[in-house]
Design an enzyme around this catalytic site. Sequence first.
Site, PDB file in Angstrom:
ATOM      1  N   CYS A 155     -32.974  12.716   0.706  1.00  0.00           N
ATOM      2  CA  CYS A 155     -33.496  11.683   1.600  1.00  0.00           C
ATOM      3  C   CYS A 155     -32.786  11.780   2.946  1.00  0.00           C
ATOM      4  O   CYS A 155     -31.545  11.791   2.998  1.00  0.00           O
ATOM      5  CB  CYS A 155     -33.266  10.311   0.978  1.00  0.00           C
ATOM      6  SG  CYS A 155     -33.701   8.945   2.077  1.00  0.00           S
ATOM      7  N   CYS A 168     -30.586   8.223   3.391  1.00  0.00           N
ATOM      8  CA  CYS A 168     -29.402   7.879   2.588  1.00  0.00           C
ATOM      9  C   CYS A 168     -28.835   9.071   1.808  1.00  0.00           C
ATOM     10  O   CYS A 168     -27.825   8.932   1.124  1.00  0.00           O
ATOM     11  CB  CYS A 168     -29.734   6.739   1.628  1.00  0.00           C
ATOM     12  SG  CYS A 168     -30.860   7.199   0.284  1.00  0.00           S
ATOM     13  N   CYS A 202     -37.815   7.921  -2.094  1.00  0.00           N
ATOM     14  CA  CYS A 202     -36.387   7.805  -2.352  1.00  0.00           C
ATOM     15  C   CYS A 202     -36.156   6.612  -3.284  1.00  0.00           C
ATOM     16  O   CYS A 202     -36.619   5.501  -2.998  1.00  0.00           O
ATOM     17  CB  CYS A 202     -35.606   7.599  -1.054  1.00  0.00           C
ATOM     18  SG  CYS A 202     -33.824   7.392  -1.325  1.00  0.00           S
ATOM     19  N   CYS A 258     -33.795   3.894  -1.150  1.00  0.00           N
ATOM     20  CA  CYS A 258     -34.142   3.216   0.104  1.00  0.00           C
ATOM     21  C   CYS A 258     -35.659   3.254   0.289  1.00  0.00           C
ATOM     22  O   CYS A 258     -36.388   3.608  -0.634  1.00  0.00           O
ATOM     23  CB  CYS A 258     -33.412   3.846   1.297  1.00  0.00           C
ATOM     24  SG  CYS A 258     -33.987   5.493   1.764  1.00  0.00           S
ATOM     25  N   ASP A 299     -31.573  39.443   7.079  1.00  0.00           N
ATOM     26  CA  ASP A 299     -30.865  39.001   5.882  1.00  0.00           C
ATOM     27  C   ASP A 299     -31.829  39.022   4.705  1.00  0.00           C
ATOM     28  O   ASP A 299     -32.817  38.286   4.688  1.00  0.00           O
ATOM     29  CB  ASP A 299     -30.329  37.584   6.112  1.00  0.00           C
ATOM     30  CG  ASP A 299     -29.559  37.039   4.913  1.00  0.00           C
ATOM     31  OD1 ASP A 299     -29.460  37.742   3.894  1.00  0.00           O
ATOM     32  OD2 ASP A 299     -29.063  35.902   5.007  1.00  0.00           O
TER      33      ASP A 299
END
Length: 447
Positions: free
Chosen positions: A206, A209, A228, A231, A356
């Site tokens: 999230c 939070c 979430c 929250c 990479d």
Amino acid sequence: MSLRSSFATLAGKTSRWFLQTFFKGGSSLPGKIALTIDPNVLDQLAKDYHIIVVTGTNGKTLTTALTVNILKQEFGEVLTNTTGANMLQGIVSTFLSAKKNKNGKNFAVLEIDEASLSKVTEFLTPELFLFTNIFRDQMDRYGEIYTTYQLIVDGAKKAPEATILMNGDLPIFNSIDTINPRQYYGFNHEEDQELQAHYNTDGVLCPHCHRVLQYKMITYSNLGKYYCPNCDFKRPELTYQLTDLKETTNVSAKFVIDQEEYSIEVGGLYNVYNALAATAVAEYYGISPEKIRSGLAYDEKVFGRQEVITIDDKTCTLVLVKNPVGLNQVIDTMKMAPFDFSLVALLNANYADGIDVSWIWDSQLELLQDMDIPKVISGGERKEDMTLRLKVAGINEELLTEVPDLKSVISEIKTAPTEHVYILATYTAVLNLRKELIQQGYIKEAN
């Protein structure tokens, strides 16, 4: 148009004619020449166009092609960068090739590289941005996903009145506020249940939070109906939604978007998202379902996007892969194939591929064990890395052949024990393989 812009345009168009006439290529060089003469030439070339910009990690090319084909049903000729030249000089070259409609609106649908968006929007003003997704990709160029998202948000805010039409199923697209107005598209095709994303999935914290997100529905990776548990962060309301996924195969899909049934002739759930995005653009411009259906019927395979190539008696499906999420989706699509197939995996690590190659270790190549593949060929400039990854994934070494060059790849394909062959390749490996196939007469060079 100023004298300087006129001269830059003339020089660019002349160089484009010369390159196409005598060398059958040169997608970005005319734009580079024009920009050298007048750095602001794009501002003049793009004047009077309704501009739609498509950007994001995966799906840009097919989404752009589908969007163009739908808009053509309504507005006639649509300008687009079909060569895949999606950085500033390539966009200038695209406008140098423009043929405006004599009557009606002039549209340009432009696929633009995430890192180049801010540079391009310095000189043209889109009226709509389409954000497909943000996944970890080419870490040496883009960095982490939040860095990439900030790049495209910064590019969009230079045209603050333009709407951003974004994938509502992706949490990152709801993580920060934007100056631009936003609309969302996504999936609402399953009953709610309690789910969590796979433990090796990016972007599931999230942004408010930092708790792990929960899901009521997951399509793939971190896409779905997220919320979430700690929250009020959750998926936003969808403006355009897919409500029924009727059929998905390795070569097609049927689905319902906003009460209308559509289909595409390309396989994989990830490509349904591309079709949903293109349909959302069409609905934004008020195009009828009948014309959307005609546009989605586009059946010419885009470069490296399930492109079918015949090599002697073998039917080969060439698929571009460049990051873990994309490769996993391709593997899921291959699982749906109703036939036996051999597999070719070509890994390069040039700038356009991402230097990479560690991303191959985050993909789910272990799933190949369940497909009973009788022959696996590894190649490309980083063939040793790909061979090792396939061995660790559980591919039987007796079935695995590492080849030194692309001529050998083609020779091995000819001796494959199956009629069908999937070829998975990074960007420059696709380019190099197609060049070799052109030289051997298996495909024709594009005009």
